[in-house]
Design an enzyme around this catalytic site. Structure first.
Site, PDB file in Angstrom:
ATOM      1  N   SER A   5     -82.676 -32.667  10.513  1.00 39.26           N
ATOM      2  CA  SER A   5     -83.359 -32.696   9.218  1.00 39.26           C
ATOM      3  C   SER A   5     -83.681 -34.129   8.829  1.00 39.26           C
ATOM      4  O   SER A   5     -82.784 -34.959   8.664  1.00 39.26           O
ATOM      5  CB  SER A   5     -82.476 -32.061   8.148  1.00 39.26           C
ATOM      6  N   HIS A  28     -86.813 -30.558  11.305  1.00 40.64           N
ATOM      7  CA  HIS A  28     -86.701 -29.832  10.032  1.00 40.64           C
ATOM      8  C   HIS A  28     -87.161 -30.738   8.887  1.00 40.64           C
ATOM      9  O   HIS A  28     -86.670 -31.854   8.723  1.00 40.64           O
ATOM     10  CB  HIS A  28     -85.237 -29.416   9.853  1.00 40.64           C
ATOM     11  N   MET A  32     -89.141 -30.423  -1.295  1.00 43.48           N
ATOM     12  CA  MET A  32     -88.508 -30.072  -2.584  1.00 43.48           C
ATOM     13  C   MET A  32     -89.420 -30.511  -3.720  1.00 43.48           C
ATOM     14  O   MET A  32     -90.030 -31.575  -3.652  1.00 43.48           O
ATOM     15  CB  MET A  32     -87.165 -30.800  -2.714  1.00 43.48           C
ATOM     16  N   HIS A  61     -89.216 -26.401   5.568  1.00 41.58           N
ATOM     17  CA  HIS A  61     -88.340 -25.630   4.680  1.00 41.58           C
ATOM     18  C   HIS A  61     -88.776 -25.921   3.250  1.00 41.58           C
ATOM     19  O   HIS A  61     -88.468 -26.986   2.708  1.00 41.58           O
ATOM     20  CB  HIS A  61     -86.887 -26.065   4.947  1.00 41.58           C
ATOM     21  N   MET A  63     -88.496 -25.690  -0.412  1.00 42.82           N
ATOM     22  CA  MET A  63     -87.617 -25.387  -1.554  1.00 42.82           C
ATOM     23  C   MET A  63     -88.450 -25.633  -2.798  1.00 42.82           C
ATOM     24  O   MET A  63     -88.285 -26.631  -3.510  1.00 42.82           O
ATOM     25  CB  MET A  63     -86.379 -26.284  -1.495  1.00 42.82           C
ATOM     26  N   GLY A 137     -80.954 -28.578  -1.933  1.00 42.84           N
ATOM     27  CA  GLY A 137     -81.304 -29.697  -2.811  1.00 42.84           C
ATOM     28  C   GLY A 137     -80.879 -31.048  -2.273  1.00 42.84           C
ATOM     29  O   GLY A 137     -81.564 -32.043  -2.515  1.00 42.84           O
ATOM     30  N   PHE A 138     -79.763 -31.073  -1.543  1.00 39.83           N
ATOM     31  CA  PHE A 138     -79.234 -32.362  -1.111  1.00 39.83           C
ATOM     32  C   PHE A 138     -78.599 -32.258   0.272  1.00 39.83           C
ATOM     33  O   PHE A 138     -78.020 -31.214   0.609  1.00 39.83           O
ATOM     34  CB  PHE A 138     -78.186 -32.877  -2.117  1.00 39.83           C
ATOM     35  N   ASP A 170     -78.512 -23.798   7.716  1.00 41.50           N
ATOM     36  CA  ASP A 170     -78.887 -25.102   7.160  1.00 41.50           C
ATOM     37  C   ASP A 170     -77.870 -25.528   6.104  1.00 41.50           C
ATOM     38  O   ASP A 170     -77.723 -24.869   5.084  1.00 41.50           O
ATOM     39  CB  ASP A 170     -80.286 -24.981   6.542  1.00 41.50           C
ATOM     40  N   GLY A 171     -77.208 -26.656   6.396  1.00 40.91           N
ATOM     41  CA  GLY A 171     -76.312 -27.252   5.415  1.00 40.91           C
ATOM     42  C   GLY A 171     -74.905 -27.425   5.941  1.00 40.91           C
ATOM     43  O   GLY A 171     -74.241 -26.456   6.290  1.00 40.91           O
ATOM     44  N   GLY A 192     -78.660 -32.626   9.302  1.00 39.27           N
ATOM     45  CA  GLY A 192     -79.220 -33.845   8.731  1.00 39.27           C
ATOM     46  C   GLY A 192     -78.290 -35.021   8.918  1.00 39.27           C
ATOM     47  O   GLY A 192     -78.465 -35.841   9.827  1.00 39.27           O
ATOM     48  N   SER A 193     -77.263 -35.080   8.075  1.00 32.81           N
ATOM     49  CA  SER A 193     -76.376 -36.247   8.129  1.00 32.81           C
ATOM     50  C   SER A 193     -75.634 -36.354   9.458  1.00 32.81           C
ATOM     51  O   SER A 193     -75.369 -37.462   9.929  1.00 32.81           O
ATOM     52  CB  SER A 193     -75.395 -36.212   6.949  1.00 32.81           C
TER      53      SER A 193
END
Ligand code: DX5
Ligand code: ZN
Length: 223
Positions: A5, A28, A32, A61, A63, A137-138, A170-171, A192-193
């Site tokens: 991401s 990804h 947002m 994605h 959002m 969101g984050f 995701d997440g 992502g991270s």
């Protein structure tokens, strides 16, 4: 499949950040709108530029509110997947059909608190189900293992031949959580991270993929 991401990448260097994860299955892209989620990221102009800057298929994605109005242009632009939120529209079938008609794969995403049962009937209109394992969101939030029951339920329908679609999560996916998701039958892992926070993002992708493959009941069966 692993989808890094770019939410966790350096937005001033997106082309280089895409190149840093060469070999990824999808890239990804978190769109947002500061309405559907409190955060604001990027939109169609940036996606159009990114499409020219990378060969990795873009997994958009969305959002955002009103995906019926805003989702099809991402498909027209050349995104591989266009995923929108079930909570953002009253007519997910119409949005999915418009995305497919515009040439992309259609994805449905559900927030952690949204049950999957009301949507099982319409999943045949989709190519991907994106199960959110954090509140959207984050980046950098902790994985919510309780959402894996949704992945398991849909995996069963795929394995029995009732549905053809990819299960994506995701997440909070990282080396501590990817195996539990793989065991639940997830096909595609957004990270992502865990990817862009690593000193070698491409190596982080390979490591996650290997870990997911070794834990996947699906792949074990095939071997
Ligand atoms: C969150 C986004 C995610 C985010 C994941 O709303 O949809 O794609 O980038 O970030 P990590 O992997 O850090 O949880
Ligand atoms: Zn996302």
């Amino acid at each position: 499949m692993i989808a890094p991401s770019i939410l966790s990448a350096d937005f001033a260097r997106l082309a280089e950040e895409a190149a840093a994860v060469a070999g990824s299955d999808w890239l990804h892209v978190d769109v947002m709108d500061a309405h559907f989620v409190p955060n604001l990221t990027l939109g169609l102009p940036v996606v159009q530029s990114l499409l020219k800057a990378t060969d990795i298929p873009l997994d958009c994605h969305l959002m955002i509110d009103n995906p019926g109005r805003w989702a099809p242009p991402y498909a027209e632009a050349g995104a591989h997947n266009v995923t929108f939120h079930a909570e953002a529209t009253d007519d997910p079938i119409a949005v999915a059909r418009d995305i497919r008609a515009a040439g992309a794969k259609a994805g449905l995403s559900v927030k952690p608190g949204t049950p999957i049962e009301p949507y099982l009937e319409i999943l045949k209109e989709f190519d991907t189900l994106l199960v959110m394992s954090v509140e959207p969101g984050f980046g950098g939030q902790s994985f919510m293992a309780e959402v894996l029951s949704k992945a398991r339920a849909v995996r069963k329908l795929v394995d029995s031949g009732e549905l053809t679609l990819l299960v994506e999560i995701d997440g909070g996916i990282n080396t501590d959580t990817v195996e539990a998701a793989a065991e639940a039958g997830v096909d595609c892992f957004v990270a992502g991270s865990a990817v862009y926070g690593a000193s070698d993002p491409a190596e982080a992708v390979r490591a996650l993929r290997a870990q997911a493959a070794s834990a996947s009941p699906h792949l074990t069966l095939a071997h």
